[in-house]
Design a protein around this motif. Structure first.
Motif, PDB file in Angstrom:
ATOM      1  N   THR A 112      -2.766   5.680  77.054  1.00  0.00           N
ATOM      2  CA  THR A 112      -4.186   5.483  77.379  1.00  0.00           C
ATOM      3  C   THR A 112      -5.009   4.959  76.208  1.00  0.00           C
ATOM      4  N   ALA A 113      -4.391   4.779  75.045  1.00  0.00           N
ATOM      5  CA  ALA A 113      -5.148   4.420  73.841  1.00  0.00           C
ATOM      6  C   ALA A 113      -5.949   3.140  74.023  1.00  0.00           C
ATOM      7  N   SER A 114      -5.342   2.135  74.614  1.00  0.00           N
ATOM      8  CA  SER A 114      -6.034   0.854  74.788  1.00  0.00           C
ATOM      9  C   SER A 114      -7.183   0.977  75.784  1.00  0.00           C
ATOM     10  N   ALA A 115      -6.902   1.547  76.960  1.00  0.00           N
ATOM     11  CA  ALA A 115      -7.936   1.681  77.997  1.00  0.00           C
ATOM     12  C   ALA A 115      -9.078   2.572  77.537  1.00  0.00           C
ATOM     13  N   GLY A 116      -8.759   3.595  76.725  1.00  0.00           N
ATOM     14  CA  GLY A 116      -9.782   4.523  76.261  1.00  0.00           C
ATOM     15  C   GLY A 116     -10.451   4.107  74.971  1.00  0.00           C
ATOM     16  N   GLN A 117     -10.065   2.952  74.437  1.00  0.00           N
ATOM     17  CA  GLN A 117     -10.652   2.404  73.202  1.00  0.00           C
ATOM     18  C   GLN A 117     -10.546   3.373  72.022  1.00  0.00           C
ATOM     19  N   ALA A 118      -9.415   4.055  71.955  1.00  0.00           N
ATOM     20  CA  ALA A 118      -9.168   4.942  70.814  1.00  0.00           C
ATOM     21  C   ALA A 118      -8.997   4.114  69.549  1.00  0.00           C
ATOM     22  N   VAL A 119      -9.492   4.643  68.423  1.00  0.00           N
ATOM     23  CA  VAL A 119      -9.373   3.917  67.152  1.00  0.00           C
ATOM     24  C   VAL A 119      -8.070   4.251  66.436  1.00  0.00           C
ATOM     25  N   ALA A 120      -7.395   5.321  66.893  1.00  0.00           N
ATOM     26  CA  ALA A 120      -6.130   5.736  66.288  1.00  0.00           C
ATOM     27  C   ALA A 120      -5.457   6.734  67.232  1.00  0.00           C
ATOM     28  N   VAL A 121      -4.165   6.985  66.985  1.00  0.00           N
ATOM     29  CA  VAL A 121      -3.400   7.904  67.835  1.00  0.00           C
ATOM     30  C   VAL A 121      -2.585   8.841  66.945  1.00  0.00           C
ATOM     31  N   LEU A 122      -2.632  10.139  67.268  1.00  0.00           N
ATOM     32  CA  LEU A 122      -1.894  11.159  66.518  1.00  0.00           C
ATOM     33  C   LEU A 122      -0.881  11.830  67.450  1.00  0.00           C
ATOM     34  N   CYS A 123       0.395  11.648  67.153  1.00  0.00           N
ATOM     35  CA  CYS A 123       1.465  12.189  68.002  1.00  0.00           C
ATOM     36  C   CYS A 123       2.172  13.349  67.313  1.00  0.00           C
ATOM     37  N   LEU A 124       2.242  14.475  67.978  1.00  0.00           N
ATOM     38  CA  LEU A 124       3.017  15.620  67.512  1.00  0.00           C
ATOM     39  C   LEU A 124       4.256  15.736  68.397  1.00  0.00           C
ATOM     40  N   ALA A 125       5.441  15.588  67.802  1.00  0.00           N
ATOM     41  CA  ALA A 125       6.702  15.716  68.550  1.00  0.00           C
ATOM     42  C   ALA A 125       6.761  14.754  69.740  1.00  0.00           C
ATOM     43  N   PHE A 126       6.591  13.459  69.451  1.00  0.00           N
ATOM     44  CA  PHE A 126       6.705  12.448  70.511  1.00  0.00           C
ATOM     45  C   PHE A 126       8.120  12.494  71.084  1.00  0.00           C
ATOM     46  N   PRO A 127       8.262  12.701  72.413  1.00  0.00           N
ATOM     47  CA  PRO A 127       9.604  12.804  72.999  1.00  0.00           C
ATOM     48  C   PRO A 127      10.192  11.420  73.275  1.00  0.00           C
ATOM     49  N   THR A 149      -1.267   4.709  63.987  1.00  0.00           N
ATOM     50  CA  THR A 149      -0.620   5.827  64.671  1.00  0.00           C
ATOM     51  C   THR A 149       0.139   6.684  63.670  1.00  0.00           C
ATOM     52  N   LEU A 150      -0.009   7.996  63.798  1.00  0.00           N
ATOM     53  CA  LEU A 150       0.767   8.941  62.990  1.00  0.00           C
ATOM     54  C   LEU A 150       1.638   9.765  63.922  1.00  0.00           C
ATOM     55  N   VAL A 151       2.918   9.857  63.587  1.00  0.00           N
ATOM     56  CA  VAL A 151       3.849  10.724  64.323  1.00  0.00           C
ATOM     57  C   VAL A 151       4.343  11.801  63.373  1.00  0.00           C
ATOM     58  N   ILE A 152       4.173  13.054  63.760  1.00  0.00           N
ATOM     59  CA  ILE A 152       4.737  14.169  63.000  1.00  0.00           C
ATOM     60  C   ILE A 152       5.872  14.747  63.844  1.00  0.00           C
ATOM     61  N   GLN A 153       7.079  14.675  63.314  1.00  0.00           N
ATOM     62  CA  GLN A 153       8.271  14.977  64.111  1.00  0.00           C
ATOM     63  C   GLN A 153       9.187  15.941  63.373  1.00  0.00           C
ATOM     64  N   GLY A 154       9.810  16.848  64.127  1.00  0.00           N
ATOM     65  CA  GLY A 154      10.796  17.749  63.547  1.00  0.00           C
ATOM     66  C   GLY A 154      12.081  16.995  63.221  1.00  0.00           C
ATOM     67  N   GLU A 155      12.690  17.316  62.087  1.00  0.00           N
ATOM     68  CA  GLU A 155      13.914  16.631  61.669  1.00  0.00           C
ATOM     69  C   GLU A 155      15.061  16.837  62.655  1.00  0.00           C
ATOM     70  N   ARG A 156      15.035  17.983  63.364  1.00  0.00           N
ATOM     71  CA  ARG A 156      16.137  18.288  64.286  1.00  0.00           C
ATOM     72  C   ARG A 156      15.655  18.277  65.738  1.00  0.00           C
ATOM     73  N   ASP A 157      14.710  17.418  66.042  1.00  0.00           N
ATOM     74  CA  ASP A 157      14.158  17.349  67.401  1.00  0.00           C
ATOM     75  C   ASP A 157      15.197  16.750  68.357  1.00  0.00           C
ATOM     76  N   PRO A 158      15.627  17.510  69.392  1.00  0.00           N
ATOM     77  CA  PRO A 158      16.613  16.979  70.337  1.00  0.00           C
ATOM     78  C   PRO A 158      16.056  15.844  71.197  1.00  0.00           C
TER      79      PRO A 158
END
Length: 202
Positions: A112-127, A149-158
């Motif tokens: 939805t970032a484009s449609a919502g005109q977000a200036v940035a996106v923050l992802c926690l555990a993007f699947p 865009t920032l993604v914060i991800q676990g090193e052992r994320d399945p």
């Protein structure tokens, strides 16, 4: 903290506002598919963003407000999210919006970032894909985001991890998909990134 019900086409959503003293932007955060807004990483990022001068809106999707655990279809999640964004945009007139969330909520933010005109996106555990099914990639949802865009991800994320492009950053932390272990690193990474991407807009 203020709780606000917002009507959407799929029933009421609920927003929990955590306002900064002098907020320069609004960070909308969505929950995971089967989880709630009390996830440790969401709580940590909420506090870090507030401290960095960003208002935080924790968004509870209509299916969760209605007491259902099974997530709604993607188009319903996206439509409800954008309805909430429109409502909040009117309340915080003129402030830039950052979309974000954990897991399923991160996917909604990307779509939805484009449609919502977000200036940035923050992802926690993007699947990036369902566990054990790397062929069912969600990379196109991630690639479609054209803002920082920032993604914060676990090193052992399945669920794997997305491959970042030129304007996308990936921070790996100790842990799996829950991101409940290294909250200090998560908080610091989110606060530093928010300050950096919002500085040119101040």
């Amino acid at each position: 903290m203020t709780a606000i019900p917002i009507e959407t086409a799929y029933g009421p959503a609920r927003v929990y506002l955590h306002c900064a003293e002098e907020g320069e932007a609004v960070l909308m955060l969505g929950h995971g598919a089967g989880g709630g807004l009390g996830a440790k990483d969401l709580v940590a990022v909420t506090r870090a963003a507030q401290a960095a001068g960003v208002h935080v809106a924790l968004v509870e999707q209509p299916y969760r407000v209605a007491g259902r655990r099974a997530p709604a279809p993607a188009n319903q999640l996206d439509t409800a999210w954008l309805t909430v964004a429109d409502d909040l945009s009117a309340r915080f007139d003129g402030l830039p919006f950052v979309f974000g969330g954990r897991s399923s909520g991160a996917r909604v933010a990307c779509r939805t970032a484009s449609a919502g005109q977000a200036v940035a996106v923050l992802c926690l555990a993007f699947p990036e894909h369902p566990p054990g099914k790397p062929e069912k990639t969600r990379q196109p949802e991630f690639d479609a985001v054209e803002v920082p865009t920032l993604v914060i991800q676990g090193e052992r994320d399945p669920f794997g991890r997305p491959k970042p492009g030129p304007h996308q950053e990936l921070v790996l932390v100790d842990g799996d998909h829950t991101l409940g272990k290294d909250l200090e690193t998560i908080s610091r990474a989110a606060a530093e990134w928010l300050s950096r991407v919002l500085r040119p807009l101040a």
